[in-house]
Design a protein around this motif. Structure first.
Motif, PDB file in Angstrom:
ATOM      1  N   THR A   1     -63.651  -4.375  18.621  1.00  0.00           N
ATOM      2  CA  THR A   1     -63.524  -3.463  19.751  1.00  0.00           C
ATOM      3  C   THR A   1     -64.806  -2.650  19.812  1.00  0.00           C
ATOM      4  O   THR A   1     -65.267  -2.125  18.807  1.00  0.00           O
ATOM      5  CB  THR A   1     -62.311  -2.523  19.571  1.00  0.00           C
ATOM      6  N   VAL A   2     -65.388  -2.569  21.013  1.00  0.00           N
ATOM      7  CA  VAL A   2     -66.676  -1.896  21.181  1.00  0.00           C
ATOM      8  C   VAL A   2     -66.597  -0.880  22.310  1.00  0.00           C
ATOM      9  O   VAL A   2     -65.721  -0.944  23.163  1.00  0.00           O
ATOM     10  CB  VAL A   2     -67.800  -2.915  21.482  1.00  0.00           C
ATOM     11  N   THR A   3     -67.538   0.034  22.317  1.00  0.00           N
ATOM     12  CA  THR A   3     -67.666   0.960  23.441  1.00  0.00           C
ATOM     13  C   THR A   3     -68.597   0.332  24.473  1.00  0.00           C
ATOM     14  O   THR A   3     -69.346  -0.601  24.166  1.00  0.00           O
ATOM     15  CB  THR A   3     -68.253   2.320  23.011  1.00  0.00           C
ATOM     16  N   ALA A   4     -68.586   0.863  25.672  1.00  0.00           N
ATOM     17  CA  ALA A   4     -69.465   0.350  26.723  1.00  0.00           C
ATOM     18  C   ALA A   4     -70.935   0.569  26.385  1.00  0.00           C
ATOM     19  O   ALA A   4     -71.800  -0.146  26.866  1.00  0.00           O
ATOM     20  CB  ALA A   4     -69.128   1.006  28.058  1.00  0.00           C
ATOM     21  N   ILE A   5     -71.219   1.551  25.527  1.00  0.00           N
ATOM     22  CA  ILE A   5     -72.608   1.840  25.181  1.00  0.00           C
ATOM     23  C   ILE A   5     -73.059   1.146  23.902  1.00  0.00           C
ATOM     24  O   ILE A   5     -74.195   1.294  23.486  1.00  0.00           O
ATOM     25  CB  ILE A   5     -72.869   3.365  25.096  1.00  0.00           C
ATOM     26  N   SER A   6     -72.166   0.342  23.303  1.00  0.00           N
ATOM     27  CA  SER A   6     -72.546  -0.456  22.138  1.00  0.00           C
ATOM     28  C   SER A   6     -73.456  -1.593  22.590  1.00  0.00           C
ATOM     29  O   SER A   6     -73.622  -1.824  23.780  1.00  0.00           O
ATOM     30  CB  SER A   6     -71.302  -1.045  21.466  1.00  0.00           C
ATOM     31  N   GLY A   7     -73.991  -2.322  21.638  1.00  0.00           N
ATOM     32  CA  GLY A   7     -74.829  -3.470  21.971  1.00  0.00           C
ATOM     33  C   GLY A   7     -74.984  -4.389  20.769  1.00  0.00           C
ATOM     34  O   GLY A   7     -74.711  -3.994  19.643  1.00  0.00           O
ATOM     35  N   CYS A   8     -75.369  -5.637  21.049  1.00  0.00           N
ATOM     36  CA  CYS A   8     -75.617  -6.583  19.960  1.00  0.00           C
ATOM     37  C   CYS A   8     -76.578  -7.668  20.436  1.00  0.00           C
ATOM     38  O   CYS A   8     -76.920  -7.722  21.615  1.00  0.00           O
ATOM     39  CB  CYS A   8     -74.312  -7.194  19.441  1.00  0.00           C
ATOM     40  N   ASP A   9     -76.969  -8.558  19.540  1.00  0.00           N
ATOM     41  CA  ASP A   9     -77.880  -9.640  19.871  1.00  0.00           C
ATOM     42  C   ASP A   9     -77.241 -10.718  20.726  1.00  0.00           C
ATOM     43  O   ASP A   9     -77.906 -11.603  21.233  1.00  0.00           O
ATOM     44  CB  ASP A   9     -78.463 -10.270  18.602  1.00  0.00           C
TER      45      ASP A   9
ATOM     46  N   HIS B   1     -69.195 -10.390  28.157  1.00  0.00           N
ATOM     47  CA  HIS B   1     -68.086 -10.452  27.212  1.00  0.00           C
ATOM     48  C   HIS B   1     -67.266  -9.164  27.140  1.00  0.00           C
ATOM     49  O   HIS B   1     -66.197  -9.139  26.558  1.00  0.00           O
ATOM     50  CB  HIS B   1     -68.599 -10.814  25.810  1.00  0.00           C
ATOM     51  N   PHE B   2     -67.755  -8.088  27.746  1.00  0.00           N
ATOM     52  CA  PHE B   2     -67.031  -6.816  27.760  1.00  0.00           C
ATOM     53  C   PHE B   2     -66.038  -6.847  28.913  1.00  0.00           C
ATOM     54  O   PHE B   2     -66.415  -7.024  30.065  1.00  0.00           O
ATOM     55  CB  PHE B   2     -68.007  -5.654  27.950  1.00  0.00           C
ATOM     56  N   GLY B   3     -64.767  -6.735  28.603  1.00  0.00           N
ATOM     57  CA  GLY B   3     -63.738  -6.713  29.626  1.00  0.00           C
ATOM     58  C   GLY B   3     -63.395  -8.061  30.212  1.00  0.00           C
ATOM     59  O   GLY B   3     -62.677  -8.140  31.201  1.00  0.00           O
ATOM     60  N   GLU B   4     -63.883  -9.142  29.605  1.00  0.00           N
ATOM     61  CA  GLU B   4     -63.631 -10.451  30.208  1.00  0.00           C
ATOM     62  C   GLU B   4     -62.171 -10.873  30.155  1.00  0.00           C
ATOM     63  O   GLU B   4     -61.762 -11.773  30.882  1.00  0.00           O
ATOM     64  CB  GLU B   4     -64.534 -11.525  29.601  1.00  0.00           C
TER      65      GLU B   4
ATOM     66  N   LYS C   1     -73.706   1.215  36.775  1.00  0.00           N
ATOM     67  CA  LYS C   1     -74.397   1.221  35.476  1.00  0.00           C
ATOM     68  C   LYS C   1     -74.183   2.544  34.748  1.00  0.00           C
ATOM     69  O   LYS C   1     -75.065   3.068  34.094  1.00  0.00           O
ATOM     70  CB  LYS C   1     -75.870   0.882  35.637  1.00  0.00           C
ATOM     71  N   GLN C   2     -72.944   3.060  34.870  1.00  0.00           N
ATOM     72  CA  GLN C   2     -72.515   4.277  34.186  1.00  0.00           C
ATOM     73  C   GLN C   2     -71.123   4.016  33.633  1.00  0.00           C
ATOM     74  O   GLN C   2     -70.314   3.343  34.276  1.00  0.00           O
ATOM     75  CB  GLN C   2     -72.434   5.446  35.172  1.00  0.00           C
ATOM     76  N   ALA C   3     -70.845   4.554  32.435  1.00  0.00           N
ATOM     77  CA  ALA C   3     -69.527   4.370  31.834  1.00  0.00           C
ATOM     78  C   ALA C   3     -69.159   5.581  30.988  1.00  0.00           C
ATOM     79  O   ALA C   3     -70.037   6.239  30.430  1.00  0.00           O
ATOM     80  CB  ALA C   3     -69.515   3.122  30.947  1.00  0.00           C
ATOM     81  N   PRO C   4     -67.857   5.858  30.883  1.00  0.00           N
ATOM     82  CA  PRO C   4     -67.428   6.916  29.973  1.00  0.00           C
ATOM     83  C   PRO C   4     -67.852   6.539  28.537  1.00  0.00           C
ATOM     84  O   PRO C   4     -67.692   5.390  28.121  1.00  0.00           O
ATOM     85  CB  PRO C   4     -65.903   6.911  30.097  1.00  0.00           C
ATOM     86  N   ALA C   5     -68.389   7.491  27.809  1.00  0.00           N
ATOM     87  CA  ALA C   5     -68.879   7.225  26.456  1.00  0.00           C
ATOM     88  C   ALA C   5     -67.760   6.777  25.517  1.00  0.00           C
ATOM     89  O   ALA C   5     -68.021   6.073  24.534  1.00  0.00           O
ATOM     90  CB  ALA C   5     -69.572   8.460  25.902  1.00  0.00           C
TER      91      ALA C   5
ATOM     92  N   LEU D   1     -75.979   3.254  31.473  1.00  0.00           N
ATOM     93  CA  LEU D   1     -76.067   2.024  30.693  1.00  0.00           C
ATOM     94  C   LEU D   1     -77.387   1.323  30.967  1.00  0.00           C
ATOM     95  O   LEU D   1     -77.916   1.392  32.070  1.00  0.00           O
ATOM     96  CB  LEU D   1     -74.924   1.076  31.049  1.00  0.00           C
ATOM     97  N   GLN D   2     -77.872   0.646  29.937  1.00  0.00           N
ATOM     98  CA  GLN D   2     -79.104  -0.118  30.059  1.00  0.00           C
ATOM     99  C   GLN D   2     -78.811  -1.577  29.715  1.00  0.00           C
ATOM    100  O   GLN D   2     -77.845  -1.871  29.008  1.00  0.00           O
ATOM    101  CB  GLN D   2     -80.161   0.422  29.099  1.00  0.00           C
ATOM    102  N   THR D   3     -79.654  -2.475  30.196  1.00  0.00           N
ATOM    103  CA  THR D   3     -79.512  -3.882  29.860  1.00  0.00           C
ATOM    104  C   THR D   3     -79.449  -4.016  28.337  1.00  0.00           C
ATOM    105  O   THR D   3     -80.235  -3.406  27.628  1.00  0.00           O
ATOM    106  CB  THR D   3     -80.705  -4.692  30.409  1.00  0.00           C
ATOM    107  N   GLY D   4     -78.491  -4.790  27.860  1.00  0.00           N
ATOM    108  CA  GLY D   4     -78.305  -4.980  26.422  1.00  0.00           C
ATOM    109  C   GLY D   4     -77.095  -4.239  25.887  1.00  0.00           C
ATOM    110  O   GLY D   4     -76.655  -4.507  24.774  1.00  0.00           O
ATOM    111  N   GLN D   5     -76.540  -3.324  26.672  1.00  0.00           N
ATOM    112  CA  GLN D   5     -75.365  -2.589  26.224  1.00  0.00           C
ATOM    113  C   GLN D   5     -74.098  -3.300  26.691  1.00  0.00           C
ATOM    114  O   GLN D   5     -74.062  -3.963  27.735  1.00  0.00           O
ATOM    115  CB  GLN D   5     -75.406  -1.150  26.726  1.00  0.00           C
TER     116      GLN D   5
END
Length: 69
Positions: free
Chosen positions: A53-61, A15-18, A32-36, A5-9
């Motif tokens: 619903t998003v994946t751990a490798i998704s991202g947004c602004d 907000h992911f898993g909160e 900084k690794q997650a199942p795809a 994972l990279q910053t921004g994902q």
């Protein structure tokens, strides 16, 4: 298989898993690794109405870095 994972994902976003804190989430943020194929509800206030619903490798602004694990 895990994906780096990279910053921004989503996996590194506050907000992911909160709404479902878990040991897996701590491991994702520490390593900084997650199942795809890992998904979770996005808790971003601007997206609450769409129940996204998003994946751990998704991202947004709306990315906000999660607190250090």
């Amino acid at each position: 298989m895990t994906t780096p994972l990279q910053t921004g994902q989503c996996g590194l976003c506050a907000h992911f898993g909160e709404h479902s804190a878990s040991e897996q989430l701590v491991q994702i943020r520490t390593s900084k690794q997650a199942p795809a194929d890992l998904t979770d509800a996005c808790g971003h206030p601007k997206l609450a109405d769409v129940n996204l619903t998003v994946t751990a490798i998704s991202g947004c602004d709306g990315f906000e870095p999660a607190a250090a694990a």
